[in-house]
Design a protein around this motif. Sequence first.
Motif, PDB file in Angstrom:
ATOM      1  N   THR A  16       0.858  -1.184   0.000  1.00 22.26           N
ATOM      2  CA  THR A  16       0.000   0.000   0.000  1.00 22.26           C
ATOM      3  C   THR A  16       0.890   1.229   0.000  1.00 22.26           C
ATOM      4  OG1 THR A  16      -0.114   0.381   2.396  1.00 22.26           O
ATOM      5  CG2 THR A  16      -1.645  -1.261   1.470  1.00 22.26           C
ATOM      6  N   GLU A  17       0.282   2.386  -0.203  1.00 18.62           N
ATOM      7  CA  GLU A  17       1.048   3.631  -0.122  1.00 18.62           C
ATOM      8  C   GLU A  17       1.609   3.834   1.277  1.00 18.62           C
ATOM      9  OE1 GLU A  17      -1.105   7.012  -1.519  1.00 18.62           O
ATOM     10  OE2 GLU A  17      -1.174   6.274  -3.565  1.00 18.62           O
ATOM     11  N   ASP A  18       1.024   3.177   2.276  1.00 18.14           N
ATOM     12  CA  ASP A  18       1.493   3.269   3.651  1.00 18.14           C
ATOM     13  C   ASP A  18       2.562   2.220   3.960  1.00 18.14           C
ATOM     14  OD1 ASP A  18       1.214   4.727   6.087  1.00 18.14           O
ATOM     15  OD2 ASP A  18       0.160   3.027   6.975  1.00 18.14           O
ATOM     16  N   GLY A  19       2.927   1.411   2.976  1.00 17.96           N
ATOM     17  CA  GLY A  19       3.941   0.380   3.173  1.00 17.96           C
ATOM     18  C   GLY A  19       3.354  -1.012   3.093  1.00 17.96           C
ATOM     19  N   PRO A  20       4.156  -2.042   3.441  1.00 14.78           N
ATOM     20  CA  PRO A  20       3.685  -3.423   3.347  1.00 14.78           C
ATOM     21  C   PRO A  20       2.684  -3.748   4.460  1.00 14.78           C
ATOM     22  CG  PRO A  20       5.914  -3.367   4.211  1.00 14.78           C
ATOM     23  CD  PRO A  20       5.554  -1.950   3.860  1.00 14.78           C
ATOM     24  N   VAL A  21       1.625  -4.477   4.076  1.00 16.03           N
ATOM     25  CA  VAL A  21       0.553  -4.845   4.997  1.00 16.03           C
ATOM     26  C   VAL A  21       0.288  -6.338   4.849  1.00 16.03           C
ATOM     27  CG1 VAL A  21      -1.899  -4.508   5.547  1.00 16.03           C
ATOM     28  CG2 VAL A  21      -0.490  -2.542   4.889  1.00 16.03           C
ATOM     29  N   SER A  22      -0.002  -6.990   5.973  1.00 18.23           N
ATOM     30  CA  SER A  22      -0.401  -8.398   5.981  1.00 18.23           C
ATOM     31  C   SER A  22      -1.917  -8.463   6.077  1.00 18.23           C
ATOM     32  CB  SER A  22       0.193  -9.121   7.194  1.00 18.23           C
ATOM     33  OG  SER A  22       1.592  -9.104   7.154  1.00 18.23           O
ATOM     34  N   VAL A  23      -2.538  -9.224   5.167  1.00 14.35           N
ATOM     35  CA  VAL A  23      -3.989  -9.422   5.181  1.00 14.35           C
ATOM     36  C   VAL A  23      -4.245 -10.872   5.562  1.00 14.35           C
ATOM     37  CG1 VAL A  23      -6.111  -9.371   3.816  1.00 14.35           C
ATOM     38  CG2 VAL A  23      -4.326  -7.653   3.405  1.00 14.35           C
ATOM     39  N   LEU A  39     -11.827 -10.932   8.170  1.00 14.06           N
ATOM     40  CA  LEU A  39     -10.688 -10.244   7.555  1.00 14.06           C
ATOM     41  C   LEU A  39      -9.983  -9.363   8.576  1.00 14.06           C
ATOM     42  CD1 LEU A  39     -12.139  -9.015   4.155  1.00 14.06           C
ATOM     43  CD2 LEU A  39     -10.456 -10.819   4.511  1.00 14.06           C
ATOM     44  N   PHE A  40      -8.657  -9.443   8.573  1.00 11.39           N
ATOM     45  CA  PHE A  40      -7.834  -8.602   9.430  1.00 11.39           C
ATOM     46  C   PHE A  40      -6.656  -8.117   8.601  1.00 11.39           C
ATOM     47  CE2 PHE A  40      -9.906 -11.661  12.184  1.00 11.39           C
ATOM     48  CZ  PHE A  40     -10.375 -10.867  13.223  1.00 11.39           C
ATOM     49  N   ALA A  41      -6.196  -6.906   8.898  1.00 11.19           N
ATOM     50  CA  ALA A  41      -5.016  -6.375   8.212  1.00 11.19           C
ATOM     51  C   ALA A  41      -4.156  -5.628   9.223  1.00 11.19           C
ATOM     52  CB  ALA A  41      -5.434  -5.451   7.073  1.00 11.19           C
ATOM     53  N   VAL A  42      -2.878  -5.979   9.234  1.00 13.30           N
ATOM     54  CA  VAL A  42      -1.908  -5.359  10.144  1.00 13.30           C
ATOM     55  C   VAL A  42      -0.623  -5.097   9.368  1.00 13.30           C
ATOM     56  CG1 VAL A  42      -2.862  -6.482  12.206  1.00 13.30           C
ATOM     57  CG2 VAL A  42      -0.988  -7.580  10.960  1.00 13.30           C
ATOM     58  N   SER A  43       0.247  -4.296   9.974  1.00 16.65           N
ATOM     59  CA  SER A  43       1.548  -4.053   9.370  1.00 16.65           C
ATOM     60  C   SER A  43       2.246  -5.388   9.082  1.00 16.65           C
ATOM     61  CB  SER A  43       2.406  -3.221  10.321  1.00 16.65           C
ATOM     62  OG  SER A  43       3.730  -3.138   9.842  1.00 16.65           O
ATOM     63  N   HIS A  44       2.981  -5.438   8.006  1.00 26.38           N
ATOM     64  CA  HIS A  44       3.717  -6.647   7.631  1.00 26.38           C
ATOM     65  C   HIS A  44       5.081  -6.697   8.334  1.00 26.38           C
ATOM     66  CE1 HIS A  44       4.805 -10.056   5.184  1.00 26.38           C
ATOM     67  NE2 HIS A  44       5.657  -9.390   4.421  1.00 26.38           N
ATOM     68  N   ILE A  59       1.725  -3.002  16.605  1.00 24.87           N
ATOM     69  CA  ILE A  59       1.838  -2.838  15.164  1.00 24.87           C
ATOM     70  C   ILE A  59       0.577  -2.130  14.662  1.00 24.87           C
ATOM     71  CG2 ILE A  59       3.413  -4.766  14.774  1.00 24.87           C
ATOM     72  CD1 ILE A  59       0.979  -6.470  13.956  1.00 24.87           C
ATOM     73  N   LYS A  60       0.684  -1.541  13.501  1.00 23.37           N
ATOM     74  CA  LYS A  60      -0.429  -0.799  12.921  1.00 23.37           C
ATOM     75  C   LYS A  60      -1.520  -1.761  12.449  1.00 23.37           C
ATOM     76  CE  LYS A  60      -0.642   3.375  10.293  1.00 23.37           C
ATOM     77  NZ  LYS A  60       0.090   4.244   9.380  1.00 23.37           N
ATOM     78  N   VAL A  61      -2.772  -1.362  12.657  1.00 24.87           N
ATOM     79  CA  VAL A  61      -3.936  -2.132  12.226  1.00 24.87           C
ATOM     80  C   VAL A  61      -4.663  -1.326  11.159  1.00 24.87           C
ATOM     81  CG1 VAL A  61      -6.150  -3.085  12.957  1.00 24.87           C
ATOM     82  CG2 VAL A  61      -4.176  -3.241  14.461  1.00 24.87           C
ATOM     83  N   TYR A  62      -5.144  -2.002  10.129  1.00 20.58           N
ATOM     84  CA  TYR A  62      -5.864  -1.355   9.038  1.00 20.58           C
ATOM     85  C   TYR A  62      -7.284  -1.915   8.944  1.00 20.58           C
ATOM     86  CZ  TYR A  62      -1.202   0.017   7.562  1.00 20.58           C
ATOM     87  OH  TYR A  62       0.074   0.544   7.531  1.00 20.58           O
TER      88      TYR A  62
END
Length: 122
Positions: free
Chosen positions: A26-33, A43-48, A96-99
């Motif tokens: 993403t534009e915010d960097g790598p994310v783990s889905v 569904l969950f998404a956090v920083s990779h 860690i960041k959560v999306y």
Amino acid sequence: MKAPTNWVPVCTVDDLVADSGIAVWTEDGPVSVFYLPNRLPALFAVSHTDPFSGSNVLARGITGDINGEPVVASPIYKQHFSLRTGRCLEDEGVQIKVYPALLDGNRIRLEVPVVQAAPVAA
């Protein structure tokens, strides 16, 4: 005031693997889905990025449940991170960041910060 965000498509349902994660950019960097079909939400998404090693590996971590909390264990040093809050269960001072994630037809969308262009010097 909350920073502006955008819901961006990052993958499709067909890209997901049950009880596992995938890495997206993403534009915010790598994310783990993560897709956990036996949970609601699924569904969950956090920083990779693993904050302990600095490596982009969390999508490769093992998913699980600790006292009802959905978690991913880092494949490097094995710390557990809540998929809901990003909090590290072994070190509550680390997070860690959560999306926010949503299913839009066949697409998975994440809410990510809008990257602001730097002002042009006159």
